[in-house]
Enzyme design. Structure first.
Site, PDB file in Angstrom:
ATOM      1  N   PHE A 185       0.856  -1.182   0.000  1.00  0.00           N
ATOM      2  CA  PHE A 185       0.000   0.000   0.000  1.00  0.00           C
ATOM      3  C   PHE A 185       0.892   1.231   0.000  1.00  0.00           C
ATOM      4  O   PHE A 185       2.104   1.138   0.238  1.00  0.00           O
ATOM      5  CB  PHE A 185      -0.896  -0.012   1.246  1.00  0.00           C
ATOM      6  CG  PHE A 185      -2.368  -0.144   0.953  1.00  0.00           C
ATOM      7  CD1 PHE A 185      -2.846  -1.157   0.148  1.00  0.00           C
ATOM      8  CD2 PHE A 185      -3.284   0.749   1.503  1.00  0.00           C
ATOM      9  CE1 PHE A 185      -4.207  -1.271  -0.108  1.00  0.00           C
ATOM     10  CE2 PHE A 185      -4.640   0.637   1.257  1.00  0.00           C
ATOM     11  CZ  PHE A 185      -5.109  -0.364   0.451  1.00  0.00           C
ATOM     12  N   GLN A 195      -8.586  14.267   3.714  1.00  0.00           N
ATOM     13  CA  GLN A 195      -7.847  13.533   2.694  1.00  0.00           C
ATOM     14  C   GLN A 195      -8.627  13.485   1.389  1.00  0.00           C
ATOM     15  O   GLN A 195      -9.799  13.112   1.374  1.00  0.00           O
ATOM     16  CB  GLN A 195      -7.600  12.098   3.171  1.00  0.00           C
ATOM     17  CG  GLN A 195      -6.865  11.250   2.150  1.00  0.00           C
ATOM     18  CD  GLN A 195      -6.267  10.020   2.796  1.00  0.00           C
ATOM     19  OE1 GLN A 195      -6.953   9.031   3.031  1.00  0.00           O
ATOM     20  NE2 GLN A 195      -4.986  10.081   3.106  1.00  0.00           N
ATOM     21  N   HIS A 209      -8.694  11.420  -1.745  1.00  0.00           N
ATOM     22  CA  HIS A 209      -8.158  10.157  -2.243  1.00  0.00           C
ATOM     23  C   HIS A 209      -7.814  10.338  -3.709  1.00  0.00           C
ATOM     24  O   HIS A 209      -8.621  10.888  -4.468  1.00  0.00           O
ATOM     25  CB  HIS A 209      -9.178   9.033  -2.065  1.00  0.00           C
ATOM     26  CG  HIS A 209      -8.586   7.670  -2.202  1.00  0.00           C
ATOM     27  ND1 HIS A 209      -8.167   7.163  -3.410  1.00  0.00           N
ATOM     28  CD2 HIS A 209      -8.303   6.722  -1.277  1.00  0.00           C
ATOM     29  CE1 HIS A 209      -7.671   5.946  -3.211  1.00  0.00           C
ATOM     30  NE2 HIS A 209      -7.738   5.661  -1.936  1.00  0.00           N
ATOM     31  N   LEU A 220     -15.011   5.098  -4.637  1.00  0.00           N
ATOM     32  CA  LEU A 220     -13.593   4.875  -4.382  1.00  0.00           C
ATOM     33  C   LEU A 220     -13.039   3.739  -5.248  1.00  0.00           C
ATOM     34  O   LEU A 220     -13.666   2.701  -5.396  1.00  0.00           O
ATOM     35  CB  LEU A 220     -13.421   4.508  -2.907  1.00  0.00           C
ATOM     36  CG  LEU A 220     -12.036   4.072  -2.453  1.00  0.00           C
ATOM     37  CD1 LEU A 220     -11.071   5.235  -2.513  1.00  0.00           C
ATOM     38  CD2 LEU A 220     -12.096   3.515  -1.039  1.00  0.00           C
ATOM     39  N   GLU A 278      -6.630   2.055  -3.236  1.00  0.00           N
ATOM     40  CA  GLU A 278      -5.179   2.132  -3.396  1.00  0.00           C
ATOM     41  C   GLU A 278      -4.595   0.738  -3.658  1.00  0.00           C
ATOM     42  O   GLU A 278      -3.529   0.594  -4.250  1.00  0.00           O
ATOM     43  CB  GLU A 278      -4.607   2.700  -2.096  1.00  0.00           C
ATOM     44  CG  GLU A 278      -3.160   3.051  -2.121  1.00  0.00           C
ATOM     45  CD  GLU A 278      -2.816   3.893  -0.891  1.00  0.00           C
ATOM     46  OE1 GLU A 278      -3.320   5.030  -0.797  1.00  0.00           O
ATOM     47  OE2 GLU A 278      -2.080   3.403  -0.033  1.00  0.00           O
ATOM     48  N   ARG A 335      -0.925   9.356  -0.085  1.00  0.00           N
ATOM     49  CA  ARG A 335      -2.115   9.807  -0.821  1.00  0.00           C
ATOM     50  C   ARG A 335      -2.110  11.301  -1.135  1.00  0.00           C
ATOM     51  O   ARG A 335      -2.531  11.718  -2.212  1.00  0.00           O
ATOM     52  CB  ARG A 335      -3.375   9.464  -0.027  1.00  0.00           C
ATOM     53  CG  ARG A 335      -3.668   7.995  -0.064  1.00  0.00           C
ATOM     54  CD  ARG A 335      -4.925   7.665   0.683  1.00  0.00           C
ATOM     55  NE  ARG A 335      -5.167   6.224   0.583  1.00  0.00           N
ATOM     56  CZ  ARG A 335      -6.096   5.575   1.268  1.00  0.00           C
ATOM     57  NH1 ARG A 335      -6.865   6.225   2.116  1.00  0.00           N
ATOM     58  NH2 ARG A 335      -6.260   4.284   1.116  1.00  0.00           N
ATOM     59  N   HIS A 349     -12.303  12.114   0.843  1.00  0.00           N
ATOM     60  CA  HIS A 349     -12.386  10.714   1.245  1.00  0.00           C
ATOM     61  C   HIS A 349     -12.407  10.501   2.747  1.00  0.00           C
ATOM     62  O   HIS A 349     -13.117   9.645   3.249  1.00  0.00           O
ATOM     63  CB  HIS A 349     -11.190   9.980   0.643  1.00  0.00           C
ATOM     64  CG  HIS A 349     -11.092   8.529   1.007  1.00  0.00           C
ATOM     65  ND1 HIS A 349     -12.105   7.638   0.745  1.00  0.00           N
ATOM     66  CD2 HIS A 349     -10.105   7.802   1.604  1.00  0.00           C
ATOM     67  CE1 HIS A 349     -11.736   6.426   1.161  1.00  0.00           C
ATOM     68  NE2 HIS A 349     -10.547   6.504   1.706  1.00  0.00           N
ATOM     69  N   ARG A 373      -3.553  10.583   6.339  1.00  0.00           N
ATOM     70  CA  ARG A 373      -3.657   9.181   6.758  1.00  0.00           C
ATOM     71  C   ARG A 373      -3.068   8.250   5.721  1.00  0.00           C
ATOM     72  O   ARG A 373      -3.238   8.466   4.524  1.00  0.00           O
ATOM     73  CB  ARG A 373      -5.124   8.809   6.990  1.00  0.00           C
ATOM     74  CG  ARG A 373      -5.324   7.359   7.326  1.00  0.00           C
ATOM     75  CD  ARG A 373      -6.744   7.028   7.715  1.00  0.00           C
ATOM     76  NE  ARG A 373      -7.704   7.094   6.624  1.00  0.00           N
ATOM     77  CZ  ARG A 373      -7.830   6.168   5.660  1.00  0.00           C
ATOM     78  NH1 ARG A 373      -7.015   5.127   5.620  1.00  0.00           N
ATOM     79  NH2 ARG A 373      -8.752   6.297   4.731  1.00  0.00           N
TER      80      ARG A 373
END
Lengths: 232, 586
Positions: free
Chosen positions: B118, B239, B241, B251, B254, B285, B352, B397
């Protein structure tokens, strides 16, 4: 676009009726839920329906659209015959408009003990499960409990209190199929019943309507064959 | 008098955090009520895709120290290092616990839990890519939420499904004695009296026009906290995304890039190597979102309006895509009209996740400064999950850390509440004037005539936030946004519903939700305007550099007079050395 929507207001004392709406709306790329929200936002704020994720994973917005149980948020408007007729899921009691009473459905779900039963002491790390064992769960655990299948099932229509319905039965099998679960016998004992399980006659409406492409009939068939094997 | 129910503890919210805390309490044989405005498996946790991060080392060499380093760095050094250590230390046991509960994790050939790479993950403090995120295909949130719900059925937690929490009841000494809540089906208000109340109400990205969030993510707990006179922390940090489906917002995990997917602009260039030469598509991100925004600005976006880029995974092959990314394929086909086996997925940065929220500590206690003194725990009040700001995510995050946050702090809060309940065995009287105030707030929507609609005001607010508080911000833009929001807020008293029924009145619910969203939008703009630096997801074009001398501190926003206060970042971990702030590159 033309819509015909089931309306029921429990406080009005009036019988349910179908209400026509005409919405100025470009359907390109839009879903049935988008239209319902537009109707609520611009035409009639009293139209009641459940919705949450709006992407087909939370299972809130199962409705009957043009005669078929679907999730409104993933059902394209394009190609639907107008007026688009939207009703609550069949057979369950209607609380208001498109909102049904899911209590019976959830009760059947709880009845199958939808949780892993394993009485061994917990290991320090994960319990091992081979990719093949894990693959047995695919097509089962993805159920979103929307109720489209169970409310499309004629056996459930006839015996809603006693037949558990495809969604609950498939979740029952999800744990039977789990190599980590130790309660197969107990689970089969519970399911071995002329109503709970054996009202399924393989009509397969559940398979046809499942918005996640799952196959409850196959899962039910596997429970039945386990029961046969056990009896031999 | 309205009907009252009494419990040891009340939990507001049936997502991963609320369910995990409820389980802890129910298994300790406490009387716990879980109030949720939707049936719990409709909560937004269900939409989490890629996974839950824990250094199990099933695939690559790994340990929690490296996870901690990545999280601190990912937070752009705004995360509190004691809480981050606590989370990363407890990550592996939290994941094993979920496995023992029955969560259907995908598996490696040796039977262990499958892990995928990730963004922002490294071995050895910034070295090679780590492979740390534990996954159940690309439906990990679904698996986690259903598993926790199922365990709560086994533990016989008492659920109040489709109850909407209204207000915290806070007595003269500042102790929280429970909440008022609306039974949605009947329209009946209830009093839930409890010696401990936990908020687990999730995020609030519905302040934006485009977001990956569910319709229900309206920050209800944050609204309750502001109305109770308590502050919100770090509300400027939202955030975006990198990969949401344009317009729709859904979404695209990731995990898609973790499995080998990559971004290209209209020229077919893999542009991430220009912005993050080492981590490329798996940079943090905030970095990837800014890079995409830059490409779009430079006229290298795809599509007729050049307003998105392409995410490609064809090279992974049909079999792999079907096995590892089935949910993504489904979403892409349904909402972007693209089957990723043959076509690229159009993606654009989309609101997000809320890094800020209700200030809390690592036991889940809500903390706030008392008069002019230092912060103290608010007796009887807890917050966990996205609605809380511990802060483990700081200014940005990392992917896979949100599901972890839910279960680690859900458990920790549950454990602390058990102690607290033991030490505070006597319920305190409900402050009647607060009950009355809450009911009056509800009755306000019985007003018959008004010139404004809830939907109209919500859309206006969302447009302001989208246009003025997005990936890139400036003082002028934020100031204008705040002026516009003032005007929209001033119209709220003129709003009225045409539906005044009791039973399942969803129009009234949406009105109550808007009353929660609006002050969150305000908190965001006010906090963002003040922070004259760029850090993590908060990018100020007029202040492009991070400024540790002035801004290595948390924002606290109070509703009264839009007051701001600040508190230091907790740089000292529990047992290990501090990770000193340094320049952040990927």
């Amino acid at each position: 676009m033309k819509f015909r929507i089931y309306r029921y207001d429990p406080e009005s004392g009036k019988a349910p009726f179908m209400q026509d709406f005409e919405l100025d709306f470009d359907p390109q790329g839009k879903k049935v839920l988008d239209a319902l929200i537009a109707i609520k936002d611009t035409l009639d704020d009293s139209l009641a329906f459940r919705r949450s994720c709006r992407e087909g994973v939370c299972g809130s917005d199962g409705f009957n659209v043009n005669g078929k149980n679907v999730l409104a948020c993933v059902t394209a408007l394009e190609g639907l015959k107008e007026p688009i007729e939207i009703r609550p899921l069949p057979r369950l009691g209607v609380i208001r408009d498109l909102i049904v009473d899911m209590a019976q459905f959830y009760q059947h779900y709880r009845a199958v003990k939808p949780y892993l039963i394993n009485l061994d002491p917990e290991p320090e790390n994960e319990r091992l499960q081979s990719p093949e064992q894990r693959a047995e769960l695919d097509g089962l655990w993805e159920c979103i409990l929307c109720g489209c299948c169970t409310t499309a099932c004629p056996s459930f229509w006839w015996n809603p209190e006693r037949f558990l319905g495809p969604a609950a039965l498939m979740q029952g099998y999800r744990f039977i199929a789990d190599s980590r679960d130790q309660a197969t016998d107990e689970r089969l004992d519970f399911l071995e019943d002329p109503y709970r399980l054996f009202r399924c006659h393989g009509i397969m409406n559940c398979v046809e309507v499942c918005p996640k492409g799952l196959n409850p009939t196959a899962a039910i068939g596997k429970i039945k064959s386990l029961l046969v094997k056990r009896a031999l | 008098m309205i009907p009252k129910r009494t419990f040891d503890a009340v939990i507001i919210g049936g997502g991963g955090a609320g369910l995990r805390a409820a389980l802890q309490l129910a298994e300790a044989n406490l009387k716990v009520a879980l109030i949720s405005k939707v049936f719990p498996t409709r909560s937004h946790t269900v939409s989490a895709q890629g996974g839950i991060t824990a250094a199990l080392a099933n695939v690559s060499d790994d340990n929690w120290h490296w996870h901690m380093y990545d999280t601190v760095k990912g937070s752009d050094y705004l995360g509190d290092q004691d809480a981050i250590e606590f989370m990363c230390r407890n990550a592996a046991s939290a994941v094993y616990e979920l496995e023992h509960m029955g969560l259907p994790f995908s598996r490696l050939d040796n039977g262990k839990i499958y892990q995928r790479p990730f963004g922002g993950q490294s071995q050895n403090y910034g070295g090679e890519q780590a492979i740390r995120t534990c996954a159940a295909a690309d439906r990990t949130g679904h698996a986690l939420l259903h598993t926790l719900y199922q365990r709560n059925i086994a533990a016989r937690t008492q659920f109040f499904d489709e109850f909407f929490a209204l207000d915290l009841m806070r007595d003269e000494e500042g102790v929280i004695t429970g909440v008022t809540a609306l039974e949605i089906e009947t329209g009946q208000p209830w009093l839930f009296e409890a010696r401990a109340t936990l908020l687990a109400t999730g995020g609030a990205c519905r302040i934006f026009r485009h977001s990956t969030n569910a319709h229900i993510n309206t920050g209800d707990g944050l609204g309750m906290v502001l109305r109770a006179g308590l502050p919100l922390e770090d509300m400027e940090f939202w955030q975006f995304h990198p990969t949401g489906i344009p317009e729709v917002g859904s979404l695209i995990s990731e995990g898609v890039r973790g499995e080998g997917g990559f971004l290209v602009n209209k020229e077919g260039e893999k542009f991430m190597s220009r912005y993050a030469p080492n981590a490329k598509d798996l940079a943090s991100r905030d970095v990837v979102a800014r890079s995409i925004a830059q490409e779009i600005r430079a006229g290298r976006g795809c599509g007729p309006h050049g307003d998105y880029v392409h995410l490609k995974i064809e090279h992974l092959g049909a079999e792999m895509i079907k096995a590892r990314l089935p949910g993504i394929r489904e979403l892409s086909m349904q909402f972007a009209g693209a089957d990723p086996i043959t076509d690229p997925i159009p993606v654009t940065p989309t609101a997000h996740y809320m890094m800020g929220g209700i200030p809390s500590n690592m036991h889940g206690q809500v903390v706030a400064p008392v008069r002019t003194g230092p912060e103290e725990a608010t007796p009887g009040l807890y917050a966990v999950g996205e609605c809380a700001c511990v802060s483990v995510h700081g200014a940005n995050r990392l992917g896979g850390n949100s599901l972890l946050d839910l279960v680690v702090f859900g458990r920790a809060a549950g454990m602390h509440m058990i102690e607290y309940l033991r030490e505070n065995p006597i319920p305190r009287p409900m402050p009647q004037e607060q009950v009355d105030k809450s009911l009056a707030r509800l009755a306000r929507w019985d007003k018959k005539a008004g010139s404004e609609t809830v939907a109209g005001l919500r859309a206006a607010m969302q447009k302001i936030m989208q246009d003025h508080c997005g990936v890139y911000r400036t003082e002028a833009l934020l100031k204008e946004g705040l002026e516009l929001l003032d005007q929209v807020e001033a119209r709220l008293p003129d709003a009225a519903l045409s539906d005044h029924s009791r039973m399942f009145n969803t129009a009234r619910l949406e009105a109550l939700e808007l009353e929660n969203l609006m002050p969150i939008a305000r908190a965001t703009l006010v906090s963002a305007l003040a922070r004259s630096e760029s850090r993590g997801a908060h990018t100020r074009e007029d202040h492009p550099k991070r400024d540790d001398d002035h801004w290595l501190r948390h924002t606290l926003y109070f509703r009264a007079g839009d007051q701001l206060d600040y508190k230091p970042v907790r740089l000292k971990p529990l047992t290990v050395e501090t990770f000193q702030p340094k320049e952040r590159t990927y």
